[in-house]
Design an enzyme around this catalytic site. Structure first.
Site, short mmCIF file in Angstrom:
data_model
loop_
_atom_site.label_atom_id
_atom_site.label_comp_id
_atom_site.label_asym_id
_atom_site.label_seq_id
_atom_site.Cartn_x
_atom_site.Cartn_y
_atom_site.Cartn_z
CG ASP A 76 25.11 62.22 58.18
OD1 ASP A 76 24.45 62.36 57.13
OD2 ASP A 76 24.92 61.28 58.98
CG HIS A 226 30.42 61.82 59.54
ND1 HIS A 226 30.40 60.46 59.33
CD2 HIS A 226 29.32 62.10 60.30
CE1 HIS A 226 29.34 59.93 59.93
NE2 HIS A 226 28.67 60.90 60.53
#
Length: 259
Positions: A76, A226
């Site tokens: 992400d 992430h």
């Protein structure tokens, strides 16, 4: 007594009004939070009890092929802090293709990185324009804009159509939002592994993160990391090598099972 009768009559009218609205319709808009129920190491986690009954019908995925030692690596991209090019270097060295879920501002601000992702064969996917809870948007036009604004920015930058994979911001969703996402031609991609790696100034140790990831992997795992995580950036190559040593193969979301 007359006042009481009026109140009672009004209450009955209100009850009849609510009774006339199908429960399924109102419940479809209930905001849910994605989670998975971990089982013993190497076993497929269970999907949330709130959505397991409709997830597949809404083209929602949290695992891939659970019968084979395959994993799907996803990132992400909320903002850039200098890690993504290093991550891309590692993926290139290890010949791994991943999926990067981006918001519109990321495409605008980090165009060269996005173009590199595309040029090196990664999937650059939709994470919404403004990163809202999609379950909170009831206006169909506003809902659609969260997708199309990202698509248009991507097309303007790369000349290509954006792959039709969507990750709901913050993991928030509803049955209604999943159906609307499907109606726009998208598959919703949740995950069967994630950990607390997104706090830039509170990063886990490399040993903790390595153990956490390796213990959480299972056949068919969709792994969420992430890219703002400096720890992820440092351990990624070792994680990939160890999973390869364990017999895992890395696949892309284009290779998710269709049945």
């Amino acid at each position: 007594m007359k006042s009481f009768k009026k109140i009672l009559s009004l209450s009955l009218v209100i009850l009849n009004l609510f009774a006339s609205v199908p429960f399924a319709l109102t419940n479809d808009h209930l905001e849910l939070n994605w989670y998975f129920v971990k089982r013993e190491q190497g076993k497929t986690p269970e999907a949330p009890k709130e959505s397991v009954s409709f997830l597949k019908d809404c083209d929602g995925f949290y695992v891939g092929d659970t019968n084979s030692k395959v994993v799907y690596l996803t990132f992400d991209q909320g903002y850039e802090n200098g890690n993504t090019n290093i991550i891309l270097d590692t993926l290139k060295e290890e010949d791994i293709k991943a999926a990067f879920f981006v918001v519109k501002p990321y495409i605008k601000q980090e165009g060269e990185i996005v173009k590199r992702m595309v040029d090196e064969g990664h999937l650059v996917c939709n994470h919404s324009s403004h990163h809202p809870s999609m379950a909170s948007i009831r206006d169909n036009d506003k809902f659609k804009l969260e997708f199309t604004e990202v698509e248009e920015e991507f097309k303007n930058l790369t000349g290509k159509d954006m792959p039709k994979y969507f990750r709901p911001p913050m993991g928030k969703y509803s049955k209604y939002s999943l159906n609307e996402t499907k109606n726009l031609g998208y598959k919703t991609i949740f995950w069967s592994f994630a950990y607390k790696d997104w706090l830039r100034d509170d990063q886990p140790s490399e040993s903790y993160a390595t153990e956490k990831i390796l213990n959480g992997v299972h056949p068919g795992a969709i792994i969420l990391l992430h890219s703002v995580s400096s720890t992820n950036t440092k351990i990624l190559k070792n994680i990939i090598k160890e999973l390869k040593n364990q017999g895992y193969e890395f696949k892309t979301l284009d290779e998710l099972p269709t049945a």
